[in-house]
Motif scaffolding. Sequence first.
Motif, mmCIF file in Angstrom:
data_model
loop_
_atom_site.group_PDB
_atom_site.id
_atom_site.type_symbol
_atom_site.label_atom_id
_atom_site.label_comp_id
_atom_site.label_asym_id
_atom_site.label_seq_id
_atom_site.Cartn_x
_atom_site.Cartn_y
_atom_site.Cartn_z
ATOM 1 N N CYS A 1 11.266 -8.523 -35.268
ATOM 2 C CA CYS A 1 12.806 -8.483 -34.687
ATOM 3 C C CYS A 1 13.027 -7.236 -34.353
ATOM 4 C CB CYS A 1 13.685 -9.305 -34.292
ATOM 5 S SG CYS A 1 12.874 -11.173 -34.830
ATOM 6 N N ARG B 1 14.589 -19.001 -36.160
ATOM 7 C CA ARG B 1 14.080 -17.843 -36.648
ATOM 8 C C ARG B 1 15.672 -17.591 -37.914
ATOM 9 N NH1 ARG B 1 10.304 -14.503 -35.659
ATOM 10 N NH2 ARG B 1 11.187 -14.092 -37.474
ATOM 11 N N THR B 2 15.990 -17.124 -38.409
ATOM 12 C CA THR B 2 17.254 -16.782 -39.264
ATOM 13 C C THR B 2 17.835 -15.662 -39.192
ATOM 14 O OG1 THR B 2 16.389 -18.224 -41.121
ATOM 15 C CG2 THR B 2 17.929 -16.014 -41.927
ATOM 16 N N PRO C 1 15.903 -10.370 -38.944
ATOM 17 C CA PRO C 1 13.770 -10.373 -39.112
ATOM 18 C C PRO C 1 12.844 -8.890 -39.125
ATOM 19 C CG PRO C 1 14.589 -12.719 -38.013
ATOM 20 C CD PRO C 1 15.246 -11.821 -37.887
#
Length: 206
Positions: free
Chosen positions: A142, A87-88, A139
Amino acid sequence: MATLGYASLPVPGGGQSPTVPADMAALAEAIDRHLVHYVANKAERDSRFASAPVHTIVSAADGTVWKKTAAGNTWATWWEPAPGWDRTVTLKPAFQAGDVSLGLMLLDGGRRVELKGRVERVDSTNITDPNAVNLGSVPADCIPPSLRTWAGTCSMAGETTDGAGRLEILGTNTSSGYGVAGDILWWYQGTGGTPWVDISGYYWRI
């Protein structure tokens, strides 16, 4: 019909004359809910076992194990392989990744968020502010329902006097003048600021 064991398995007993097909079917149905069932993935689990009884256990090809906790497709994850840093973390324009690459993963069935990596300024100056510094954001899926905090380490080069500060993830019910829900804030009281901040840590998304 006698019942045996904690599972109350139906077994003809005494002088009872068994009706073999019906009795075998009843025994198979009683055993079935106590077996570990196998699927390729979560999609097959949801398709095949939506009407299964509570306590049904299903295992996927990657080793993930779920236990059904309520009607429909409500499951608890007993174990799952780590998904990797897939994930980013999105940084604000003034910042970039440092020597340790950024990453984020969801664990424990999506309940826990783990981050790693270092953040530094793009102009190589120290990260310093008398109040919070908004480093970036996580994100949308999250974002926790309320504020989450943990201790983040930092460089001690130059005038820096403290090796750690406070990291925050703003939650959906958090009101802050320094950011919005999902933003990553850095609070630091050491002299002179710090060349980089390590955001490694975890928080509960639920």
